[in-house]
Motif scaffolding. Structure first.
Motif, PDB file in Angstrom:
ATOM      1  N   THR A   1      47.041  42.360  23.269  1.00  0.00           N
ATOM      2  CA  THR A   1      45.619  42.218  23.564  1.00  0.00           C
ATOM      3  C   THR A   1      45.510  41.592  24.946  1.00  0.00           C
ATOM      4  N   VAL A   2      44.900  42.329  25.862  1.00  0.00           N
ATOM      5  CA  VAL A   2      44.841  41.903  27.254  1.00  0.00           C
ATOM      6  C   VAL A   2      43.382  41.760  27.662  1.00  0.00           C
ATOM      7  N   ASP A   3      43.050  40.641  28.308  1.00  0.00           N
ATOM      8  CA  ASP A   3      41.709  40.443  28.841  1.00  0.00           C
ATOM      9  C   ASP A   3      41.641  41.136  30.198  1.00  0.00           C
ATOM     10  N   ARG A   4      40.841  42.191  30.264  1.00  0.00           N
ATOM     11  CA  ARG A   4      40.820  43.015  31.472  1.00  0.00           C
ATOM     12  C   ARG A   4      39.460  42.947  32.146  1.00  0.00           C
TER      13      ARG A   4
ATOM     14  N   THR B   1      42.382  55.267  42.098  1.00  0.00           N
ATOM     15  CA  THR B   1      42.747  54.945  40.713  1.00  0.00           C
ATOM     16  C   THR B   1      43.783  53.826  40.660  1.00  0.00           C
ATOM     17  N   ILE B   2      44.778  53.910  41.531  1.00  0.00           N
ATOM     18  CA  ILE B   2      45.826  52.883  41.556  1.00  0.00           C
ATOM     19  C   ILE B   2      45.248  51.543  42.012  1.00  0.00           C
ATOM     20  N   ASP B   3      44.369  51.587  42.994  1.00  0.00           N
ATOM     21  CA  ASP B   3      43.709  50.376  43.485  1.00  0.00           C
ATOM     22  C   ASP B   3      42.950  49.685  42.353  1.00  0.00           C
TER      23      ASP B   3
ATOM     24  N   ASP C   1      43.490  45.967  40.973  1.00  0.00           N
ATOM     25  CA  ASP C   1      42.385  45.028  41.194  1.00  0.00           C
ATOM     26  C   ASP C   1      41.731  44.568  39.899  1.00  0.00           C
ATOM     27  N   LEU C   2      41.673  45.484  38.918  1.00  0.00           N
ATOM     28  CA  LEU C   2      40.821  45.216  37.768  1.00  0.00           C
ATOM     29  C   LEU C   2      41.531  45.200  36.427  1.00  0.00           C
ATOM     30  N   TYR C   3      42.389  46.165  36.203  1.00  0.00           N
ATOM     31  CA  TYR C   3      42.745  46.498  34.827  1.00  0.00           C
ATOM     32  C   TYR C   3      44.122  46.030  34.382  1.00  0.00           C
ATOM     33  N   GLY C   4      45.117  46.169  35.257  1.00  0.00           N
ATOM     34  CA  GLY C   4      46.478  45.874  34.827  1.00  0.00           C
ATOM     35  C   GLY C   4      46.777  44.392  34.753  1.00  0.00           C
ATOM     36  N   SER C   5      47.617  44.004  33.769  1.00  0.00           N
ATOM     37  CA  SER C   5      48.127  42.642  33.731  1.00  0.00           C
ATOM     38  C   SER C   5      49.237  42.524  34.779  1.00  0.00           C
TER      39      SER C   5
ATOM     40  N   GLU D   1      33.282  42.736  45.944  1.00  0.00           N
ATOM     41  CA  GLU D   1      34.658  42.741  45.449  1.00  0.00           C
ATOM     42  C   GLU D   1      35.069  41.359  44.958  1.00  0.00           C
ATOM     43  N   MET D   2      34.666  40.319  45.654  1.00  0.00           N
ATOM     44  CA  MET D   2      34.995  38.967  45.200  1.00  0.00           C
ATOM     45  C   MET D   2      34.280  38.632  43.890  1.00  0.00           C
ATOM     46  N   SER D   3      33.059  39.160  43.727  1.00  0.00           N
ATOM     47  CA  SER D   3      32.339  38.907  42.477  1.00  0.00           C
ATOM     48  C   SER D   3      33.024  39.580  41.294  1.00  0.00           C
ATOM     49  N   ARG D   4      33.843  40.629  41.588  1.00  0.00           N
ATOM     50  CA  ARG D   4      34.594  41.292  40.517  1.00  0.00           C
ATOM     51  C   ARG D   4      35.933  40.607  40.286  1.00  0.00           C
ATOM     52  N   GLY D   5      36.232  39.578  41.099  1.00  0.00           N
ATOM     53  CA  GLY D   5      37.462  38.847  40.882  1.00  0.00           C
ATOM     54  C   GLY D   5      38.554  39.177  41.853  1.00  0.00           C
ATOM     55  N   ASP D   6      38.224  39.688  43.044  1.00  0.00           N
ATOM     56  CA  ASP D   6      39.237  40.031  44.029  1.00  0.00           C
ATOM     57  C   ASP D   6      39.563  38.801  44.874  1.00  0.00           C
ATOM     58  N   VAL D   7      40.630  38.924  45.712  1.00  0.00           N
ATOM     59  CA  VAL D   7      41.037  37.821  46.577  1.00  0.00           C
ATOM     60  C   VAL D   7      40.045  37.654  47.710  1.00  0.00           C
ATOM     61  N   LEU D   8      40.150  36.523  48.437  1.00  0.00           N
ATOM     62  CA  LEU D   8      39.344  36.318  49.628  1.00  0.00           C
ATOM     63  C   LEU D   8      39.536  37.481  50.592  1.00  0.00           C
TER      64      LEU D   8
END
Length: 587
Positions: free
Chosen positions: A45-48, A335-337, A341-345, A489-496
């Protein structure tokens, strides 16, 4: 089995053109989801994270419905007639200023590629006369036009041609301030500057101020529209096909227009559009057949937008295969990005990166199902390009291609770890990684191989070591992207991003940081111009593709919007103009 595309076998549609215009959906906010996925060994179970992106500007059903009337022998025959007429114009005109204006008109109408050799000959002849001292009375407008057209066509003209327009203090003469036509030409020329050219730097500042001042007065409507457009979208930084569409419409309203040149421009534009539709349909069928857009809902379906990137990089009719390859690569990158950025652990991303770096289809069994699909789609696409290169040119490009993709994934992984660890990179650290993670090297590497240029050991070595022309166009893409998307992008959890890193490094406000980023973009353009104007180790078509990558970056992002995210009105306008709506003929 990867798709083998033969454009000659794709059936053309000849039904009437659909009179429709796309409209933009609203952008939706990000959210988090909890997902259970099955791996080889266990259920996790992964929080994505997910951005819950807005839909693409055009889905497969809409794309497959596109059609055009501008096909067939009738139009090809008329284009040939008008092309011959234009060649005779270039050959018969003796006045040098009139010739320069004709060349400028042809290039702005998007017709330069039809007359490349003749244009080159015209410019060299004028320069020979100019340098020989027989033509020294060119005014500011004509001198700037000569420099810009020459540099655009890879012919070096030194900046000191403007010396006679400057005073003893090294500034442009005050008497030139109200020469709107001359300042507009000077402004356009200044964007072809190289590093270490203070006269052209001064030209940019001088002409920009004067043009803005002129807009406060009463300019003739046609000239005013040209000034407004140039200040918003400098010619050298503009996507060739979009600029051609704008100029065709503006030229049609001009009292000085040549009706035959206008007809040729409209026909050539509409015929290219008909060809682009056929290519887009093939690319969309490929993407749909991978089933990735249906099964990996976390990722952006951006096939139509990706095709626009390929079109901006290689708009010439003969490069349909390149546009197809670039569309494939761009959609796979997207798709890889999103996966990184979002989905993979982090654990999944490390395993995925390892598989790409080894380029081993047998190693994908250790990946979760969704990553297996991405790997197969990537391997099929890249290996098909490599097979075509081996078959037609005798070169095995797999080592180069696989390294480009692996370097991209490693850069993505570094950013994912920065985010996961809460690390805030300095601006220098960010840029060093970002010129790879923005994917320009993969895009331009794919462009190089699909252009079927003369491959050498030197160019293969250079490609994997980030050559200058790729580095600087990638930096433009990254920084323009940051200007338009960093907060979302930062609001979605990306780096500075670069803006926030600059603010943090220098203790500056956001406005100051944004101006610093714009200055870095301008400096990068000067470095790309070196490959355009001076000798480059790569063919001109690849340099043009690098220019196109930078230009589309400005179109999508530079003004502070996110064109690729699907929420920006201009993106729908781009798609409609380039791929849906032909330019009406006068009869």
């Amino acid at each position: 089995m990867a798709l083998i595309l033969h454009f000659s076998t794709i059936p053309a549609h000849t039904t009437s053109f659909p009179p429709r215009i796309l409209t933009a959906p609203r952008y939706r906010t990000s959210r988090r989801i909890s997902c259970t996925l099955t791996t080889q060994s266990s259920d996790l179970t992964v929080d994505r994270r997910t951005a819950n992106y807005a839909p693409t500007v055009a889905n497969n059903d809409f794309i497959q419905s596109l059609s055009s009337n501008f096909e067939g022998e009738k139009y090809r025959s008329r284009v040939e007639e008008l092309t011959d007429y234009t060649k005779r114009l270039l050959e018969s005109e003796k006045d040098q200023v009139t010739l320069l204006q004709l060349v400028d008109t042809l290039e702005r109408l998007g017709l330069g590629y039809l007359f490349r050799d003749k244009i080159n000959g015209v410019l060299r002849a004028i320069l020979s006369s100019y340098n020989g001292g027989t033509k020294t009375d060119l005014d500011l407008y004509s001198t700037a036009l000569l420099l810009r057209l020459s540099r655009q066509n890879g012919i070096m003209v030194e900046e000191d041609v403007f010396s006679r327009f400057m005073d003893e203090k090294g500034s442009f003469k005050a008497s030139l301030c109200r020469d709107t036509k001359g300042n507009l030409s000077l402004y356009d020329a200044s964007f072809l500057a190289l590093e270490g050219e203070p006269i052209l730097d001064e030209a940019r500042a001088f002409s920009t101020k004067n043009l803005k001042d002129d807009l406060k007065g009463s300019l003739q409507e046609e000239l005013k529209n040209k000034v407004v457009h140039a200040l918003e979208s400098p010619f050298h930084w503009s996507v060739t096909s979009l600029e051609a569409r704008w100029f065709i419409e503006a030229y049609g309203k001009s009292e000085d227009k040549n009706p035959k040149l206008l007809e040729l421009a409209k026909l050539a534009y509409n015929m290219r559009q008909a060809q682009y539709q056929i290519e887009l349909k093939a690319a969309s069928r490929w993407w749909t057949n991978t089933t990735v857009p249906h099964k990996l809902s976390f990722s952006r379906d951006r096939l139509a937008e990706c095709f626009l990137w390929g079109l901006a990089m290689t708009h010439l009719p003969e490069y349909g295969y390149t546009r197809f390859v670039l569309t494939q690569a761009s959609q796979l990158i997207t798709t890889i990005d999103d996966t990184y950025d979002l989905y993979g652990s982090i654990d999944e991303l490390e395993r995925f990166t390892d598989v790409i770096e080894r380029w081993d289809i047998n190693a994908i069994d250790k990946l979760p199902q969704y990553m297996k699909m991405i790997c197969f789609a990537l391997f099929n696409s890249a290996n098909e390009l490599a097979y075509t290169s081996l078959k037609e040119q005798g070169w095995n490009i797999v080592p180069c291609l696989s390294k480009l993709w692996a370097d991209l994934c490693k850069a993505y992984l570094k950013e994912a770890k920065w985010y996961n660890e809460g690390y805030m990179p300095t601006l220098d650290e960010y840029i060093e990684n970002a010129v790879i993670s923005i994917s320009g090297s993969v895009m331009l590497g794919n462009a190089y191989f699909s252009l079927k240029a003369n491959i050498t050991d030197e160019t293969l070595r250079s490609l994997v070591n980030l050559p200058e022309v790729i580095k600087w166009s990638s930096l433009i893409l990254r920084l323009c992207d940051d200007l338009g998307t960093s907060m979302e992008e930062m609001s979605r959890g990306d780096v500075l991003k670069s803006i926030q890193s600059s603010m943090r490094d220098n203790g500056s406000t956001e406005d100051v940081a944004r101006q610093h980023i714009r200055n870095l973009i301008s400096d990068a353009w000067k470095k790309i111009n070196k490959d355009l104007i001076l000798e480059s180790p790569f063919p001109r078509d690849l340099v043009d593709a690098a220019l196109g990558l930078g230009r589309m970056s400005h179109a999508y992002y530079y003004r502070g919007d996110d064109g690729f995210g699907g929420s920006r009105k201009e993106t729908f306008d781009f798609f409609n103009k380039l791929l849906v709506q032909p330019i009406p003929l006068d009869h």
